[in-house]
Design a protein around this motif. Structure first.
Motif, short mmCIF file in Angstrom:
data_model
loop_
_atom_site.label_atom_id
_atom_site.label_comp_id
_atom_site.label_asym_id
_atom_site.label_seq_id
_atom_site.Cartn_x
_atom_site.Cartn_y
_atom_site.Cartn_z
N ASP A 174 0.51 -1.26 0.09
CA ASP A 174 -0.04 -0.03 0.10
C ASP A 174 0.86 1.26 0.04
O ASP A 174 0.56 2.33 -0.80
N LEU A 175 1.77 1.35 0.90
CA LEU A 175 2.81 2.51 1.04
C LEU A 175 3.43 2.84 -0.15
O LEU A 175 3.56 3.77 -0.66
N LEU A 176 4.02 1.54 -0.77
CA LEU A 176 4.97 1.83 -1.75
C LEU A 176 4.06 2.22 -3.20
O LEU A 176 4.33 3.19 -3.81
N HIS A 177 2.85 1.95 -3.17
CA HIS A 177 2.01 2.13 -4.25
C HIS A 177 1.73 3.53 -4.28
O HIS A 177 1.81 4.37 -4.99
N ALA A 178 1.31 3.96 -2.93
CA ALA A 178 1.13 5.19 -2.73
C ALA A 178 2.09 6.30 -2.92
O ALA A 178 1.83 7.40 -3.53
N PHE A 179 3.30 5.99 -2.78
CA PHE A 179 4.51 6.95 -3.11
C PHE A 179 4.98 6.92 -4.49
O PHE A 179 5.73 7.54 -4.88
N THR A 180 4.45 5.89 -5.06
CA THR A 180 5.22 5.71 -6.60
C THR A 180 5.00 6.86 -7.35
O THR A 180 6.05 7.22 -8.07
N GLY A 356 2.64 -10.46 0.15
CA GLY A 356 2.77 -9.58 -1.08
C GLY A 356 3.25 -9.95 -2.32
O GLY A 356 3.63 -11.26 -2.34
N GLU A 357 3.42 -9.30 -3.41
CA GLU A 357 3.75 -9.92 -4.59
C GLU A 357 4.93 -10.31 -4.66
O GLU A 357 5.41 -11.38 -5.35
N VAL A 388 3.89 -3.85 -6.88
CA VAL A 388 3.13 -4.17 -5.69
C VAL A 388 1.60 -4.05 -5.99
O VAL A 388 1.46 -3.57 -6.89
N THR A 389 0.92 -4.97 -5.15
CA THR A 389 -0.39 -4.99 -5.48
C THR A 389 -0.95 -4.42 -4.21
O THR A 389 -1.10 -4.85 -3.13
#
Ligand SMILES: *[C@@H]1O[C@H](CO)[C@@H](O)[C@H](O)[C@H]1NC(C)=O
Ligand SMILES: *[C@@H]1O[C@H](CO)[C@@H](O)[C@H](O)[C@H]1NC(C)=O
Ligand SMILES: *[C@@H]1O[C@H](CO)[C@@H](O)[C@H](O)[C@H]1NC(C)=O
Ligand SMILES: *[C@@H]1O[C@H](CO)[C@@H](O)[C@H](O)[C@H]1NC(C)=O
Length: 418
Positions: A174-180, A356-357, A388-389
């Motif tokens: 979630d966090l990595l996705h949000a910061f991408t 996670g993936e 990431v998912t």
């Protein structure tokens, strides 16, 4: 007759000795930590296959610092497992309340997990240092952790400070996705709008943890002093998420302001509550990179010290509704609400990592294989570490962050109001 040569030689010599001993201490910290820690550096080919891809819409890389004290090794390990992702870097530190034995045991627990060893991204600080959260020793420790992480890895984007009493409210996907998609120059620093925090700025304190081996309370000097007029002081939450560029600026000190401020704050109570705030507001090149939010769920008490309320299950709904990425502080022995977060938010089984993936097998091996195995691997085999998912929490944070960032760029009122 004056003997300028001999005295300058003497001065130069002493400087040289000082420089040498500082270098040794620094190298000592690093080599001890990497020696203490394991390493997955054995097979270079395998390692490069595991190196995260950057840019081109790939997720960013976080550098976490997790600090704790005596008796908190288990909590640090639990937090590490709850926020582990092979892309990131993790620097774990036990302060001088813990023994060298405790530090060794912590390093050993890391070393004994194949997944941490293979990715080589978890480090334990080998040196003991006293750290008082209210004093300049905490600021020194934060800057030291940032400097170690700069040295340990050239690829991280954000530095995130956590303590053993913190816990995530979303998983790393979630966090990595949000910061991408977020500009890599966005700094998260929360400013307080409460009047009152400035009251202690005219106090003079001495933090004995800077020069004693063990933590000792701050000493307040009777005299007060005038407020600075060469710069304006800003303040807020001591918990931050800072970009690599900004950390570089604070740590390396090619501009003199971060260093001057550090020296001024060494005699001020709660320097971590104003160091980064004041630097960012005083630096035109970083001022517009500011988001006035620390992404933490913290209930600051309104008492004089402004301490934070200890969170428990009664805060669960508000905590999640806040959309924050982390919450703090939780009880020293681990509140039952952490189990609820594991189960309902992170999908993490007791003692395990968060699925996670990058590791499709988490959680499955338990049911398929011998359930009696205590030495079960945290991650039996890895998948794609560049993908990431996110779940719903990550998706909504990704929508929320750019709004915050845009707001920060156009009205950095937090740097003007105080
Ligand atoms: C501080 O900010 C909060 C939330 O933004 C607001 O509710 C509160 O009224 C503000 N307090 C002061 C003193 O400005
Ligand atoms: C110093 O400041 C504190 C708190 O603001 C105050 O209580 C105290 O009286 C001051 N002392 C002097 C000597 O002005
Ligand atoms: C949780 O914290 C609140 C406020 O801090 C407190 O009033 C309450 O008694 C606590 N509940 C439990 C179950 O510990
Ligand atoms: C929790 O993890 C397991 C194992 O990886 C997975 O099968 C399951 O779908 C996950 N549940 C949720 C709600 O994400």
């Amino acid at each position: 007759m004056r003997t300028p040569n001999s005295s300058s030689w003497c001065f130069g010599y002493r400087l040289w000795i000082l420089a040498l001993s500082v270098t040794l201490v620094l190298l000592g910290a690093i080599s001890r930590s990497s020696h203490n820690v394991f390493s997955g550096y054995g097979n270079k080919n395998q390692l490069s296959m595991r190196a995260p891809l950057k840019g081109n819409g790939n997720p960013p890389i976080f550098a976490y610092w997790i600090c704790g004290t005596k008796g908190e090794s288990e909590k640090i390990l639990r937090l590490l497992k709850a926020i582990y992702h092979p892309r990131n870097h993790y620097l774990l530190q036990l302060d001088s309340g813990s023994s060298d034995y405790d530090r060794g045991q912590l390093a050993l627990s890391i070393q004994s997990e194949r997944v941490f060893q293979s990715f080589g991204n978890v480090y334990v600080v080998g040196k003991s240092s006293a750290l008082n959260q209210m004093g300049s020793s905490a600021l020194a420790a934060t800057l030291n952790a940032a400097a170690l992480l700069l040295k340990l890895s050239a690829d991280w984007d954000w530095f995130i400070t956590l303590s053993a009493s913190d816990y995530p409210l979303m998983n790393q996907d979630d966090l990595l996705h949000a910061f991408t998609s977020l500009p890599r120059n966005t700094n998260f620093i929360h400013f307080t709008n409460k009047t009152g925090w400035k009251e202690h700025m005219d106090r003079i304190v001495d933090d004995p943890s800077l020069y004693l081996q063990h933590v000792a309370p701050l000493l307040y000097i009777v005299e007060n002093r005038t407020m600075p007029d060469a710069f304006k002081i800003f303040g807020g939450s001591p918990w931050t998420i800072l970009t690599r560029d900004f950390i570089d600026y604070c740590v390396k000190g090619w501009d003199n302001f971060p260093r001057k401020l550090l020296m001024y704050l060494s005699n001020v109570p709660f320097p971590l509550e104003s160091y980064f705030h004041t630097i960012i507001c005083s630096s035109p090149e970083f001022q517009n990179s500011l988001v006035n939010n620390d992404l933490r769920y913290i209930i600051w008490d309104t008492n004089a010290l402004g301490e934070a309320q200890v969170l428990n299950v009664s805060h669960y709904d508000q905590m999640l509704a806040s959309g924050a990425a982390f919450a703090r502080p939780f009880r020293a022995d681990g509140d039952p609400v952490l189990n609820k977060i594991d189960e309902s938010v992170l999908n993490r089984t007791s003692g395990g990592l968060v699925p996670g993936e990058w590791c499709p097998g988490i959680g499955r091996s338990k049911s398929l294989e011998n359930p009696a195995a205590g030495q079960e691997e945290l991650c039996p085999s890895w998948g794609n570490i560049n993908h990431v998912t996110p779940g719903p929490r990550g998706v909504s944070l990704r929508e929320f962050l750019p709004k915050l960032a845009v707001e920060g760029r156009f009205k950095n009122s937090h740097c003007q109001e105080q």
